[in-house]
Design an enzyme around this catalytic site. Structure first.
Site, PDB file in Angstrom:
ATOM      1  N   ALA A  22      49.273  48.429  47.407  1.00  0.00           N
ATOM      2  CA  ALA A  22      48.875  47.106  47.888  1.00  0.00           C
ATOM      3  C   ALA A  22      48.619  47.055  49.388  1.00  0.00           C
ATOM      4  O   ALA A  22      48.069  46.071  49.887  1.00  0.00           O
ATOM      5  CB  ALA A  22      49.949  46.082  47.523  1.00  0.00           C
ATOM      6  N   LEU A  52      41.517  49.765  49.399  1.00  0.00           N
ATOM      7  CA  LEU A  52      40.865  49.201  48.213  1.00  0.00           C
ATOM      8  C   LEU A  52      41.423  47.800  47.905  1.00  0.00           C
ATOM      9  O   LEU A  52      40.676  46.867  47.620  1.00  0.00           O
ATOM     10  CB  LEU A  52      41.069  50.122  47.000  1.00  0.00           C
ATOM     11  CG  LEU A  52      40.378  49.624  45.729  1.00  0.00           C
ATOM     12  CD1 LEU A  52      38.865  49.820  45.831  1.00  0.00           C
ATOM     13  CD2 LEU A  52      40.913  50.341  44.495  1.00  0.00           C
ATOM     14  N   ASP A  72      34.746  52.484  36.648  1.00  0.00           N
ATOM     15  CA  ASP A  72      33.594  53.012  37.381  1.00  0.00           C
ATOM     16  C   ASP A  72      32.926  51.757  37.903  1.00  0.00           C
ATOM     17  O   ASP A  72      32.323  50.997  37.126  1.00  0.00           O
ATOM     18  CB  ASP A  72      32.663  53.778  36.435  1.00  0.00           C
ATOM     19  CG  ASP A  72      31.466  54.344  37.185  1.00  0.00           C
ATOM     20  OD1 ASP A  72      30.937  53.643  38.075  1.00  0.00           O
ATOM     21  OD2 ASP A  72      31.042  55.466  36.889  1.00  0.00           O
ATOM     22  N   HIS A  73      33.041  51.489  39.190  1.00  0.00           N
ATOM     23  CA  HIS A  73      32.651  50.149  39.644  1.00  0.00           C
ATOM     24  C   HIS A  73      31.157  49.874  39.454  1.00  0.00           C
ATOM     25  O   HIS A  73      30.732  48.740  39.440  1.00  0.00           O
ATOM     26  CB  HIS A  73      33.113  49.873  41.080  1.00  0.00           C
ATOM     27  CG  HIS A  73      32.251  50.479  42.145  1.00  0.00           C
ATOM     28  ND1 HIS A  73      32.320  51.796  42.492  1.00  0.00           N
ATOM     29  CD2 HIS A  73      31.296  49.943  42.939  1.00  0.00           C
ATOM     30  CE1 HIS A  73      31.451  52.040  43.454  1.00  0.00           C
ATOM     31  NE2 HIS A  73      30.804  50.938  43.744  1.00  0.00           N
ATOM     32  N   HIS A 117      28.904  57.438  38.572  1.00  0.00           N
ATOM     33  CA  HIS A 117      27.934  56.330  38.687  1.00  0.00           C
ATOM     34  C   HIS A 117      26.541  56.703  38.176  1.00  0.00           C
ATOM     35  O   HIS A 117      25.906  55.935  37.458  1.00  0.00           O
ATOM     36  CB  HIS A 117      27.793  55.881  40.145  1.00  0.00           C
ATOM     37  CG  HIS A 117      29.101  55.624  40.834  1.00  0.00           C
ATOM     38  ND1 HIS A 117      30.185  55.089  40.188  1.00  0.00           N
ATOM     39  CD2 HIS A 117      29.496  55.804  42.125  1.00  0.00           C
ATOM     40  CE1 HIS A 117      31.186  54.975  41.046  1.00  0.00           C
ATOM     41  NE2 HIS A 117      30.800  55.404  42.232  1.00  0.00           N
TER      42      HIS A 117
HETATM   43  C1  BG6 Z   1      32.100  55.183  45.655  1.00  0.00           C
HETATM   44  C2  BG6 Z   1      31.987  56.469  46.401  1.00  0.00           C
HETATM   45  O1  BG6 Z   1      32.492  55.405  44.324  1.00  0.00           O
HETATM   46  O2  BG6 Z   1      30.837  54.515  45.646  1.00  0.00           O
HETATM   47  C3  BG6 Z   1      31.474  56.249  47.812  1.00  0.00           C
HETATM   48  O3  BG6 Z   1      33.254  57.105  46.444  1.00  0.00           O
HETATM   49  C4  BG6 Z   1      30.214  55.424  47.798  1.00  0.00           C
HETATM   50  O4  BG6 Z   1      31.270  57.487  48.471  1.00  0.00           O
HETATM   51  C5  BG6 Z   1      30.355  54.189  46.947  1.00  0.00           C
HETATM   52  O5  BG6 Z   1      29.911  55.066  49.134  1.00  0.00           O
HETATM   53  C6  BG6 Z   1      29.036  53.455  46.762  1.00  0.00           C
HETATM   54  O6  BG6 Z   1      29.237  52.239  46.129  1.00  0.00           O
HETATM   55  P1  BG6 Z   1      28.270  50.991  46.393  1.00  0.00           P
HETATM   56  O7  BG6 Z   1      28.766  49.948  45.460  1.00  0.00           O
HETATM   57  O8  BG6 Z   1      28.399  50.620  47.843  1.00  0.00           O
HETATM   58  O9  BG6 Z   1      26.881  51.477  46.093  1.00  0.00           O
END
Ligand code: BG6
Length: 518
Positions: free
Chosen positions: A21, A25, A189-190, A252
């Site tokens: 926390a 992130l 995986d954002h 990604h």
């Molecule tokens: C992260 C990577 O998963 O995604 C980073 O670890 C990268 O290196 C980032 O900068 C990019 O994410 P976004 O959402 O800014 O395109």
């Protein structure tokens, strides 16, 4: 009713534990996401959030950190007064040594009190914003400290990197699975939380005119670009071990590719969708020998260069990066999905740091009309494109050919754009908001299942192995440029070229758009 469906219905009433926390992130993404969810009523009435880290902090200090992070990073500004106080009241801080079961036992006592106070029915979500080598220990200690003995559901949310290669990912997975079932594990995986990545399904499956053309008979190639202008910043130590292959491609890039290539699932159920995605990953042609890696994959590293007129350092000069590092900061490849739909269609992917623009775009290039008929006899026609803009602009455009007004039959490309992020009043949720909300509701659609992850590692491991043999193919590119020339040759060999990611830069294209000119 399946457990999964049951979970989807119990959307509210949980304690959210944020491990790590005091980290970056949590500060940049998680607290702002939780606040947005709260402001939109998506956490319901019965919730509490517990921040956990080793360093001692009082609840008051912690709440003031959270307030700062929301002020800086949240799309909602914290209202002073009642609304903020109600939210802040649900936040508490607990100093914890995660390696120690006794600490977990105390946490269990604190949690029982919170659950009683806010009438929360024992549902617990553990978000580990921690280094992956701690996932196994935390899972075990959560169990041994009694944290999983409550009546409600228990879910573990974890971040990448999930392993370093397939064997290490498998070991990590086994450690977690000793404690949590697969349907309790939510691997983030954002990119899967991004508006336009989720929109791919809608564009493909809710429009009658794309799906009939969505195959190798009509599509010439697909180009997926994830370009960043930043370098590795202060993450040199992590990045140097990971490189673009593990940092971006294994997760990604492959996730975006699967969303484009997957078959329509028979139902919009999380498992049906993920089943289709795994099939794509398993159909991607593997790399049999180092030679094949050299033919189909390009790696580069940024050297000194310039951006907006200012000099920028090379990768080897960055903090915590060895002066002779062979880590790739650029990756491009020609991939094939060997199934009936996609036989013979190249999927070109590229990603890199210190490129000229920040932009994630997916270009679907259609095959041209036959080149010996009608208009193409008089003039070279440009192919039709469907472009999905993922980031930072969000939207789609379609490029078609139309007659230029006038007496002669001149044909001109016209791009018709729907810029979603340009719409007035649109305040799109951040990826993390969607994902935390989905995890809270038990909807795992946009999380990575273990078999997806395993297939992705099995695909990238032979690339890393070929690279380990020698670094002869590592090409240097000046920071602020589009990577090594070899990345252009990869397409030129097939008679294609990369479409500019900021399509509006192209000459001779008429734009019809809802975006405002700069
Ligand atoms: C992260 C990577 O998963 O995604 C980073 O670890 C990268 O290196 C980032 O900068 C990019 O994410 P976004 O959402 O800014 O395109």
């Amino acid at each position: 009713m399946s457990d999964q469906n049951h979970n989807i219905r119990s959307a509210e009433g949980a304690v959210y534990f944020i491990f790590g926390a005091t980290g970056d992130l949590a500060r940049r993404k998680l607290f702002p996401a939780l606040y947005s969810l709260y402001r939109e009523g998506k956490l319901g009435q019965r919730f509490a959030i517990v921040g956990l880290a080793r360093r001692p902090r009082t609840d008051e200090q912690f709440r003031s950190d959270v307030l700062e992070s929301i002020r800086e990073f949240c799309r909602y500004k914290p209202e002073e007064g009642e609304a903020w106080r109600t939210f802040a009241d649900r936040f508490s801080y607990h100093s914890l040594d995660i390696g120690n079961v006794e600490g977990m036992k105390q946490l269990q006592q604190t949690t029982l009190e919170l659950e009683k106070r806010f009438e929360i029915p024992g549902n617990r979500l553990f978000y580990l914003a921690l280094a992956p080598d701690l996932f196994g220990t935390v899972s075990r200690n959560l169990r041994d400290g009694g944290m999983l003995d409550s009546d409600g559901w228990h879910r573990l949310v974890i971040e990448k990197p999930f392993g370093y290669d397939y064997p290490s990912a498998e070991r990590l997975n086994e450690e977690i699975r000793h404690v949590f079932r697969e349907d309790e594990v939510f691997r983030i995986d954002h990119y899967l939380g991004k508006e336009m990545v989720q929109n791919i399904e809608v564009i493909r499956f809710a429009n009658a005119f794309f799906e009939p053309l969505w195959n190798g008979r009509h599509i010439a190639n697909v180009q997926i670009t994830l370009a960043e202008t930043v370098g590795v910043e202060e993450r040199g130590a992590y990045y140097n071990k990971s490189g673009a292959l593990r940092d971006m491609v294994q997760n990604h890039m492959l996730q975006m590719l699967t969303m484009i290539a997957m078959e329509p699932p028979s139902r919009l159920d999380p498992e049906d969708i993920r089943d289709e995605k795994v099939k794509v990953l398993r159909s991607i042609r593997g790399f049999q020998a180092p030679d094949e890696v050299r033919r189909r994959v390009v790696r580069g590293q940024y050297a000194e260069g310039s951006a907006r007129g200012k000099p920028i350092p090379g990768y080897r000069q960055e903090e915590s990066v060895p002066g002779d590092s062979a880590t790739e900061t650029f990756f491009a490849a020609r991939l094939f999905v060997d199934n009936f739909r996609w036989a013979g269609v190249p999927f070109y992917v590229r990603t890199g740091k210190r490129l000229p623009v920040k932009s994630t775009e997916i270009v679907v290039e259609f095959k041209n009309v036959p080149n010996n008929v009608l208009f193409s006899r008089r003039q070279e026609l440009q192919p039709n494109l469907l472009v999905i803009r993922v980031n930072p602009m969000e939207g789609i455009y379609i490029k078609i050919n139309a007659k230029k007004p006038g007496n002669d039959m001149t044909i001109q490309p016209v791009a018709m754009e729907f810029c979603q992020s340009c719409q007035v009043g649109i305040n799109t949720p951040e990826a993390y908001e969607r994902l935390i909300h989905d995890a809270g509701r038990g909807d795992s659609t946009y999380f990575t299942r273990w078999d997806e992850l395993a297939a992705a590692w099995q695909l990238v491991d032979p690339i890393a192995a070929a690279w380990r043999e020698n670094a002869d193919d590592l090409a240097f590119y000046p920071g602020g440029t589009w990577g090594p020339d070899r990345a252009d040759e990869l397409l030129a060999e097939d008679g294609f070229h990369w479409w500019p990611v900021n399509g509006q830069e192209e000459d001779n294209v008429i734009w019809v758009t809802n975006s405002k000119p700069e």
